[in-house]
Design a protein around this motif. Structure first.
Motif, PDB file in Angstrom:
ATOM      1  N   MET A  34       0.830  -1.207   0.000  1.00 49.76           N
ATOM      2  CA  MET A  34       0.000   0.000   0.000  1.00 49.76           C
ATOM      3  C   MET A  34       0.861   1.252   0.000  1.00 49.76           C
ATOM      4  O   MET A  34       0.602   2.210  -0.735  1.00 49.76           O
ATOM      5  N   ARG A  35       1.893   1.223   0.839  1.00 52.11           N
ATOM      6  CA  ARG A  35       2.731   2.404   0.977  1.00 52.11           C
ATOM      7  C   ARG A  35       3.804   2.482  -0.103  1.00 52.11           C
ATOM      8  O   ARG A  35       4.428   3.531  -0.283  1.00 52.11           O
ATOM      9  N   GLY A  36       4.057   1.375  -0.818  1.00 51.42           N
ATOM     10  CA  GLY A  36       5.134   1.358  -1.800  1.00 51.42           C
ATOM     11  C   GLY A  36       4.740   1.820  -3.182  1.00 51.42           C
ATOM     12  O   GLY A  36       5.604   2.053  -4.033  1.00 51.42           O
ATOM     13  N   THR A  37       3.441   1.935  -3.424  1.00 51.09           N
ATOM     14  CA  THR A  37       2.989   2.360  -4.742  1.00 51.09           C
ATOM     15  C   THR A  37       3.204   3.850  -4.962  1.00 51.09           C
ATOM     16  O   THR A  37       3.665   4.285  -6.023  1.00 51.09           O
ATOM     17  N   SER A  38       2.882   4.642  -3.952  1.00 49.47           N
ATOM     18  CA  SER A  38       2.913   6.098  -4.119  1.00 49.47           C
ATOM     19  C   SER A  38       4.313   6.716  -4.180  1.00 49.47           C
ATOM     20  O   SER A  38       4.467   7.757  -4.829  1.00 49.47           O
ATOM     21  N   PRO A  39       5.362   6.147  -3.527  1.00 45.81           N
ATOM     22  CA  PRO A  39       6.668   6.821  -3.590  1.00 45.81           C
ATOM     23  C   PRO A  39       7.204   7.015  -4.995  1.00 45.81           C
ATOM     24  O   PRO A  39       7.967   7.949  -5.242  1.00 45.81           O
ATOM     25  N   LEU A  40       6.843   6.127  -5.920  1.00 49.01           N
ATOM     26  CA  LEU A  40       7.289   6.289  -7.297  1.00 49.01           C
ATOM     27  C   LEU A  40       6.325   7.165  -8.092  1.00 49.01           C
ATOM     28  O   LEU A  40       6.746   8.061  -8.829  1.00 49.01           O
ATOM     29  N   LEU A  41       5.031   6.927  -7.925  1.00 55.08           N
ATOM     30  CA  LEU A  41       4.040   7.638  -8.725  1.00 55.08           C
ATOM     31  C   LEU A  41       3.916   9.113  -8.345  1.00 55.08           C
ATOM     32  O   LEU A  41       3.763   9.969  -9.225  1.00 55.08           O
ATOM     33  N   LEU A  61      17.523   8.816  -6.997  1.00 59.35           N
ATOM     34  CA  LEU A  61      18.158   7.616  -6.454  1.00 59.35           C
ATOM     35  C   LEU A  61      17.532   7.249  -5.111  1.00 59.35           C
ATOM     36  O   LEU A  61      17.285   6.064  -4.829  1.00 59.35           O
ATOM     37  N   GLY A  62      17.242   8.263  -4.301  1.00 61.57           N
ATOM     38  CA  GLY A  62      16.572   8.021  -3.034  1.00 61.57           C
ATOM     39  C   GLY A  62      15.192   7.423  -3.232  1.00 61.57           C
ATOM     40  O   GLY A  62      14.789   6.490  -2.519  1.00 61.57           O
ATOM     41  N   VAL A  63      14.453   7.936  -4.213  1.00 65.89           N
ATOM     42  CA  VAL A  63      13.134   7.385  -4.533  1.00 65.89           C
ATOM     43  C   VAL A  63      13.257   5.914  -4.923  1.00 65.89           C
ATOM     44  O   VAL A  63      12.481   5.056  -4.487  1.00 65.89           O
ATOM     45  N   ILE A 117      14.975  -6.746   7.175  1.00 64.74           N
ATOM     46  CA  ILE A 117      15.888  -5.777   7.786  1.00 64.74           C
ATOM     47  C   ILE A 117      16.669  -5.041   6.702  1.00 64.74           C
ATOM     48  O   ILE A 117      16.846  -3.816   6.753  1.00 64.74           O
ATOM     49  N   ALA A 118      17.142  -5.787   5.699  1.00 69.54           N
ATOM     50  CA  ALA A 118      17.874  -5.166   4.592  1.00 69.54           C
ATOM     51  C   ALA A 118      16.988  -4.178   3.846  1.00 69.54           C
ATOM     52  O   ALA A 118      17.447  -3.099   3.442  1.00 69.54           O
ATOM     53  N   ALA A 119      15.733  -4.538   3.648  1.00 67.49           N
ATOM     54  CA  ALA A 119      14.807  -3.642   2.964  1.00 67.49           C
ATOM     55  C   ALA A 119      14.594  -2.365   3.758  1.00 67.49           C
ATOM     56  O   ALA A 119      14.519  -1.267   3.192  1.00 67.49           O
ATOM     57  N   SER A 120      14.524  -2.483   5.061  1.00 68.95           N
ATOM     58  CA  SER A 120      14.363  -1.310   5.914  1.00 68.95           C
ATOM     59  C   SER A 120      15.570  -0.378   5.805  1.00 68.95           C
ATOM     60  O   SER A 120      15.433   0.846   5.832  1.00 68.95           O
ATOM     61  N   ILE A 121      16.756  -0.972   5.682  1.00 65.83           N
ATOM     62  CA  ILE A 121      17.970  -0.166   5.509  1.00 65.83           C
ATOM     63  C   ILE A 121      17.919   0.593   4.185  1.00 65.83           C
ATOM     64  O   ILE A 121      18.302   1.769   4.107  1.00 65.83           O
ATOM     65  N   LEU A 122      17.420  -0.056   3.130  1.00 66.35           N
ATOM     66  CA  LEU A 122      17.279   0.601   1.833  1.00 66.35           C
ATOM     67  C   LEU A 122      16.351   1.810   1.933  1.00 66.35           C
ATOM     68  O   LEU A 122      16.649   2.884   1.410  1.00 66.35           O
ATOM     69  N   ILE A 123      15.221   1.623   2.592  1.00 67.70           N
ATOM     70  CA  ILE A 123      14.252   2.717   2.737  1.00 67.70           C
ATOM     71  C   ILE A 123      14.870   3.878   3.502  1.00 67.70           C
ATOM     72  O   ILE A 123      14.749   5.038   3.105  1.00 67.70           O
ATOM     73  N   THR A 124      15.535   3.560   4.602  1.00 69.05           N
ATOM     74  CA  THR A 124      16.157   4.610   5.412  1.00 69.05           C
ATOM     75  C   THR A 124      17.217   5.360   4.618  1.00 69.05           C
ATOM     76  O   THR A 124      17.306   6.592   4.682  1.00 69.05           O
ATOM     77  N   ALA A 125      18.024   4.626   3.839  1.00 73.11           N
ATOM     78  CA  ALA A 125      19.045   5.272   3.009  1.00 73.11           C
ATOM     79  C   ALA A 125      18.394   6.185   1.976  1.00 73.11           C
ATOM     80  O   ALA A 125      18.884   7.295   1.711  1.00 73.11           O
ATOM     81  N   GLY A 126      17.296   5.729   1.385  1.00 72.28           N
ATOM     82  CA  GLY A 126      16.583   6.559   0.416  1.00 72.28           C
ATOM     83  C   GLY A 126      16.036   7.825   1.033  1.00 72.28           C
ATOM     84  O   GLY A 126      16.098   8.906   0.429  1.00 72.28           O
ATOM     85  N   LEU A 153      18.933  10.250   1.492  1.00 74.83           N
ATOM     86  CA  LEU A 153      19.315  10.868   0.214  1.00 74.83           C
ATOM     87  C   LEU A 153      18.323  11.955  -0.185  1.00 74.83           C
ATOM     88  O   LEU A 153      18.720  13.052  -0.599  1.00 74.83           O
ATOM     89  N   LEU A 154      17.038  11.662  -0.072  1.00 75.30           N
ATOM     90  CA  LEU A 154      16.021  12.647  -0.423  1.00 75.30           C
ATOM     91  C   LEU A 154      16.093  13.866   0.483  1.00 75.30           C
ATOM     92  O   LEU A 154      15.950  15.009   0.032  1.00 75.30           O
ATOM     93  N   GLY A 155      16.274  13.607   1.773  1.00 75.22           N
ATOM     94  CA  GLY A 155      16.251  14.705   2.731  1.00 75.22           C
ATOM     95  C   GLY A 155      17.435  15.651   2.600  1.00 75.22           C
ATOM     96  O   GLY A 155      17.282  16.866   2.739  1.00 75.22           O
ATOM     97  N   ILE A 156      18.620  15.106   2.298  1.00 78.90           N
ATOM     98  CA  ILE A 156      19.816  15.939   2.279  1.00 78.90           C
ATOM     99  C   ILE A 156      20.137  16.460   0.871  1.00 78.90           C
ATOM    100  O   ILE A 156      20.479  17.626   0.679  1.00 78.90           O
TER     101      ILE A 156
END
Length: 290
Positions: free
Chosen positions: A106-113, A132-134, A273-282, A285-288
């Motif tokens: 549900m939450r993964g559809t909107s970050p790209l669109l 890249l963060g997206v 856990i790895a997926a959570s790290i990817l999200i946090t890294a993204g 990147l977006l924030g900074i």
């Protein structure tokens, strides 16, 4: 000059990011409450009543200093319809699917669109590092969803995708509406839209009293946290581009995953856990550099 630049950085960059991250945390908590409820539609119906009553005084205060043009009221009708459809689909999705499966989808559809629509429709832009963060956020969220779908589990995924499309729609739509309607008033309209949409289903269920008796504490908390999460996001949207902020809100997916691990005891693995790290890294990147 340096002090003014620092203040501008805080207001235009750090404050919206902080609001979005807090919004994501609140969002994951009230979704957990919904998943734990007896009847999802009735639970959400009760939370709308709480939300409307709790936030009504702030809306009255806000409207004393903001006049809304007819265009604004027309836009509010549209947002009420979108959010009403969202809450109906959300209740159905949690009724038939596990939180650890459907919440990331549900939450993964909107970050790209949303960034694509923000760029194409609203004239916004992202840097290379922003895109890249997206990409990292989308990859992480979709990994959390577990895309090896069995035939018996397709229906929850389809509903979750439908919810994601509605989230995309109302996020971009509400960004436009904020030019005509202040955040607290817009949020109150979404609560009313949700209540109207759920009323027939809730009243027909015959579980209104039973749900309140079983979950009145989380109903009260959810009634504060659910609109509170969206209010924080709306104020952030008032200050920064939707193409940058909407993907960052998916940090809530990380919170939701860990809540599902430790409270719902749903199966998880190192991949999560790895997926959570990817999200946090993204998000970073977006924030900074976004």
């Amino acid at each position: 000059m340096e002090i003014n630049s620092r203040q501008q950085f805080m207001t235009q960059t750090l404050l919206p990011i902080a609001l979005v991250l807090l919004s994501g945390m609140f969002h994951s908590v009230w979704n957990l409450f919904t998943k734990l409820s007896l009847n999802k539609s009735v639970f959400l119906w009760w939370t709308q009543w709480v939300a409307i009553l709790v936030y009504l005084p702030t809306v009255i205060y806000e409207l004393q200093s903001h006049s809304i043009e007819p265009t604004g009221y027309l836009l509010l009708l549209g947002t009420m319809a979108l959010h009403g459809l969202y809450v109906i689909l959300l209740a159905k999705t949690y009724t038939i699917g596990d939180m650890s499966q459907v919440y990331p989808i549900m939450r993964g559809t909107s970050p790209l669109l949303v960034p694509l629509l923000g760029v194409l429709l609203l004239g916004e832009s992202l840097t290379f590092y922003g895109w890249l963060g997206v990409a990292l956020i989308v990859a992480g969220v979709l990994s959390l969803g577990g895309w090896r779908i069995q035939a018996a589990s397709k229906k929850p995924v389809y509903y979750a995708l439908a919810v994601g499309i509605i989230i995309t729609s109302y996020t971009v739509y509400d960004k436009i509406t904020l030019a005509y309607v202040p955040p607290l008033t817009l949020n109150e309209a979404t609560n009313v839209g949700n209540l109207i949409a759920l009323s027939y289903i809730a009243l027909r269920s015959g579980m209104i009293k039973q749900e309140w008796q079983a979950n009145w504490k989380t109903i009260l908390l959810g009634g504060v946290l659910a609109p509170g999460a969206y209010i924080l996001f709306l104020f952030a949207l008032w200050m920064a581009p939707v193409s940058q902020l909407a993907p960052m809100r998916e940090i809530g997916t990380v919170f939701g995953t860990f809540l599902a691990i430790f409270l719902l005891r749903e199966e998880q693995g190192p991949k999560r856990i790895a997926a959570s790290i990817l999200i946090t890294a993204g998000v970073i990147l977006l924030g900074i550099w976004g």
